[in-house]
Motif scaffolding. Structure first.
Motif, PDB file in Angstrom:
ATOM      1  N   ASP A 251      -2.903   3.655  -2.534  1.00 61.45           N
ATOM      2  CA  ASP A 251      -3.342   2.670  -3.523  1.00 61.45           C
ATOM      3  C   ASP A 251      -2.564   1.391  -3.276  1.00 61.45           C
ATOM      4  O   ASP A 251      -1.501   1.404  -2.641  1.00 61.45           O
ATOM      5  CB  ASP A 251      -3.088   3.159  -4.955  1.00 61.45           C
ATOM      6  CG  ASP A 251      -4.208   4.059  -5.457  1.00 61.45           C
ATOM      7  OD1 ASP A 251      -3.929   4.985  -6.228  1.00 61.45           O
ATOM      8  OD2 ASP A 251      -5.377   3.830  -5.061  1.00 61.45           O
ATOM      9  N   ASN A 252      -3.106   0.304  -3.807  1.00 63.04           N
ATOM     10  CA  ASN A 252      -2.450  -0.991  -3.659  1.00 63.04           C
ATOM     11  C   ASN A 252      -1.676  -1.336  -4.926  1.00 63.04           C
ATOM     12  O   ASN A 252      -2.226  -1.211  -6.031  1.00 63.04           O
ATOM     13  CB  ASN A 252      -3.490  -2.070  -3.350  1.00 63.04           C
ATOM     14  CG  ASN A 252      -2.846  -3.384  -2.974  1.00 63.04           C
ATOM     15  OD1 ASN A 252      -2.834  -4.335  -3.744  1.00 63.04           O
ATOM     16  ND2 ASN A 252      -2.302  -3.443  -1.763  1.00 63.04           N
ATOM     17  N   TYR A 253      -0.448  -1.777  -4.765  1.00 61.91           N
ATOM     18  CA  TYR A 253       0.413  -2.061  -5.907  1.00 61.91           C
ATOM     19  C   TYR A 253       0.943  -3.490  -5.848  1.00 61.91           C
ATOM     20  O   TYR A 253       1.155  -4.043  -4.759  1.00 61.91           O
ATOM     21  CB  TYR A 253       1.612  -1.097  -5.922  1.00 61.91           C
ATOM     22  CG  TYR A 253       1.240   0.340  -6.160  1.00 61.91           C
ATOM     23  CD1 TYR A 253       0.784   1.142  -5.119  1.00 61.91           C
ATOM     24  CD2 TYR A 253       1.336   0.895  -7.430  1.00 61.91           C
ATOM     25  CE1 TYR A 253       0.439   2.467  -5.337  1.00 61.91           C
ATOM     26  CE2 TYR A 253       1.002   2.221  -7.657  1.00 61.91           C
ATOM     27  CZ  TYR A 253       0.553   3.000  -6.604  1.00 61.91           C
ATOM     28  OH  TYR A 253       0.218   4.310  -6.833  1.00 61.91           O
TER      29      TYR A 253
ATOM     30  N   ALA B  32       1.344   5.546  -1.019  1.00 59.58           N
ATOM     31  CA  ALA B  32       0.698   6.827  -1.306  1.00 59.58           C
ATOM     32  C   ALA B  32       1.684   7.734  -2.035  1.00 59.58           C
ATOM     33  O   ALA B  32       2.845   7.842  -1.639  1.00 59.58           O
ATOM     34  CB  ALA B  32       0.252   7.479  -0.007  1.00 59.58           C
TER      35      ALA B  32
ATOM     36  N   ASP C 161       0.867  -1.176   0.000  1.00 58.96           N
ATOM     37  CA  ASP C 161       0.000   0.000   0.000  1.00 58.96           C
ATOM     38  C   ASP C 161       0.904   1.227   0.000  1.00 58.96           C
ATOM     39  O   ASP C 161       1.688   1.412   0.929  1.00 58.96           O
ATOM     40  CB  ASP C 161      -0.894   0.019   1.234  1.00 58.96           C
ATOM     41  CG  ASP C 161      -1.897  -1.116   1.244  1.00 58.96           C
ATOM     42  OD1 ASP C 161      -2.183  -1.634   2.341  1.00 58.96           O
ATOM     43  OD2 ASP C 161      -2.386  -1.472   0.161  1.00 58.96           O
TER      44      ASP C 161
END
Length: 120
Positions: A107-109, A100, A98
């Motif tokens: 957001d999740n990557y 930012a 996670d």
């Protein structure tokens, strides 16, 4: 552009050890939880381990006691040390985090995945 890049996969014999690393790069404001998932052929992607921003760790039952997750916040990197590997650990391992790029907008990557094969 924010991304996760994994390294360290490969072929290892049963009972052996392997270490994975995953580095986050780009314009990162903050990183929350980081973790590792794996997906074997024909199976769903499952959580292996994760570590919170504060260092709290969680492990799947199947790897607890054999795998160790850690992170270096200064390097934006998460590690997975895998010991006593078994053939059933064979899978593509994915890094997840996670992140930012601005304050409070996480957001999740996912990383691109790295193959781990345990075989004699």
């Amino acid at each position: 552009q924010v991304q996760l890049v994994e390294s360290g996969g490969g072929l290892v014999q049963p009972g052996g050890s392997l270490g994975l690393s995953c580095a986050a790069s780009g314009s990162i404001f903050s990183i929350g939880a980081m973790g590792w998932y794996r997906q074997a052929p024909g199976k769903q992607r499952d959580l292996v381990a994760h570590v919170s921003s504060g260092g709290y760790t969680y492990y799947a039952d199947s790897v607890r006691g054999r795998f160790t997750i850690s992170r270096d916040n200064a390097k934006n990197t998460v590690y997975l040390q895998m010991n006593s590997l078994k053939p059933e650990d064979t899978a593509v391992y994915y890094c997840n985090a996670d992140m930012a790029v601005t304050a409070f907008l996480f957001d999740n990557y996912w990383g691109q995945g790295t193959q781990v094969t345990v075989s004699s």
